[in-house]
Design a protein around this motif. Sequence first.
Motif, short mmCIF file in Angstrom:
data_model
loop_
_atom_site.label_atom_id
_atom_site.label_comp_id
_atom_site.label_asym_id
_atom_site.label_seq_id
_atom_site.Cartn_x
_atom_site.Cartn_y
_atom_site.Cartn_z
N ASN A 97 -3.43 21.02 20.97
CA ASN A 97 -4.52 21.91 20.54
C ASN A 97 -4.24 22.61 19.21
O ASN A 97 -5.01 23.47 18.78
CB ASN A 97 -4.81 22.96 21.62
N GLY A 119 -6.34 32.91 26.16
CA GLY A 119 -7.35 32.05 26.78
C GLY A 119 -8.45 32.77 27.50
O GLY A 119 -9.55 32.21 27.66
N ARG A 127 -13.52 34.68 18.81
CA ARG A 127 -13.82 33.24 18.84
C ARG A 127 -13.37 32.56 17.54
O ARG A 127 -12.96 31.40 17.55
CB ARG A 127 -15.31 33.02 19.05
N ALA A 163 -7.36 31.53 18.34
CA ALA A 163 -7.30 30.17 18.87
C ALA A 163 -5.90 29.62 18.62
O ALA A 163 -5.21 30.02 17.67
CB ALA A 163 -8.35 29.29 18.21
N ASN A 197 -4.87 26.86 17.36
CA ASN A 197 -4.67 26.22 16.07
C ASN A 197 -4.74 27.20 14.90
O ASN A 197 -4.72 26.81 13.74
CB ASN A 197 -5.65 25.08 15.86
N THR A 207 -3.69 24.00 27.63
CA THR A 207 -5.07 23.77 28.05
C THR A 207 -6.07 24.66 27.32
O THR A 207 -7.28 24.53 27.53
CB THR A 207 -5.21 24.01 29.57
N ILE A 208 -5.60 25.56 26.46
CA ILE A 208 -6.52 26.44 25.72
C ILE A 208 -7.10 25.64 24.56
O ILE A 208 -6.36 25.10 23.73
CB ILE A 208 -5.79 27.68 25.19
N PRO A 209 -8.40 25.54 24.45
CA PRO A 209 -8.98 24.73 23.38
C PRO A 209 -8.79 25.38 22.02
O PRO A 209 -8.85 26.61 21.88
CB PRO A 209 -10.46 24.64 23.75
N GLY A 210 -8.55 24.55 21.02
CA GLY A 210 -8.49 25.04 19.66
C GLY A 210 -9.88 25.23 19.09
O GLY A 210 -10.88 24.81 19.69
N THR A 211 -9.96 25.89 17.95
CA THR A 211 -11.25 26.06 17.27
C THR A 211 -11.77 24.70 16.87
O THR A 211 -11.06 23.89 16.28
CB THR A 211 -11.08 26.94 16.03
N SER A 212 -13.02 24.41 17.20
CA SER A 212 -13.59 23.10 16.88
C SER A 212 -13.78 22.95 15.38
O SER A 212 -13.86 23.92 14.64
CB SER A 212 -14.94 22.94 17.58
#
Length: 459
Positions: A29, A127, A200, A204, A206, A231-236
Amino acid sequence: MANPARPADRTAAPRGSGAFTATEHRLGNGLRLVLSEDHLTPVASVCLWYDVGSRHERPGRTGLAHLFEHLMFQGSASIPGNGHFELVQGAGGSLNGTTSFERTNYFETMPAHQLELALWLEADRMGSLLAALDQQSLDNQRDVVKNERRQRYDNQPYGTAFEKLVAMAFPEGHPYHHMPIGSMDDLDAASLADVQAFFRTYYAPNNAVLTVVGDIDPAQTVAWVEKYFGTIPGTSENATKPAPADGTGLPPVMGGQLRRVVHEDVPSRALMAAYRLPVDGTREADAADIALTVLGAGESSRLHNRLVRRDRLAVVAGFGMMRLAGAPSVGWMDAKTSGDARIEDIEAAVDEELARLAADGPTAEEMERAQAQIEREWFDRLDTAHGKADELARYATLFGDPQLATTAVDRLLDITAEEVRAITAERLRPDNRAVLVYEPTGAESAAGTEDDATEDEDR
């Protein structure tokens, strides 16, 4: 941003080489993980740097980065209220967080067998903090930050001096023009939607560097980090954080002395100044650090010997340096008068000492003493697991390479007396400074305290 200059090759071992190493890992991530083993004491330090500080704030919303530092201790979806503090301290650990112009960091130092707890707690609020962030938490911490501003800035003698100097050294609209504490009006204006959007954007994996230093098992530590952070999503890619406005484009020299007279209820007259210095991560910044140490760090410095001991014009006289990676660094001078001493005499003496160093450079004894002092301060920081973790995170976040922390003191020890003389001549001069003159008013006349602002030359 170029990496700091590496020391020239030498046949002998560097005098200041640090006896620590670091290994790096990257999660899927985007989280950067840096590990360093140190089994001297049974402790482990976790340090998490987010690449967000006051330079990332937009006009009208200053203070958000610092406000969010406080909100990160207000509970998450899993750990309500003060649970983060209670769990860490109950396990025998210590913790805190800080905000600067360029980053926000959070850290715990734990008994080594409690490392997993610290990692879980940091991952949990990364998270799930947003799920627990509500208007009550925002209002509570907004009041805490406003009280902090009152206590540390507004209600302290000379408390807003550095804030004023920074605002003069960095013009209106520059990302470093305002201090991380923010303004009262902007803190009042911050909405729940503002702080949710801030989280947000910047909180994150990343956009973070995690360092773990101490009595650790690296393989087990990596496994725990993967388990809790992985499992924590990175910034898209479609919601990439906006880059801070470039702060490095200012002229190296202000081009004219900026001057402001401040009438306040302070104990004595004071002369303070801020100089634009080279960006951190360069040999020039290291040379400036040594120059300011020679001039104003401690009782052996030139300003203390001249103003306090010899001429008895001041009770305090010194220099300091705020290193900045995304803008010119700031050298600041502070002199508090003794008795009825005149500001004009102090300023003349300061200028004489600066001109003398610019013309002749430091003596061999001064170079040796200044470098030894900086080297000692550096190793004092590296003497703790937290100090190592913090330096590794700093170099990883601001310069892209945590390994530079292991050789930073060597680069300072490579600086020559001629480099110190040259940077003094180039930057420590009257047309490259913002000046504050404090004139005491006394409590009975505190109502008439308007500042007088002047500019000696066009910028």
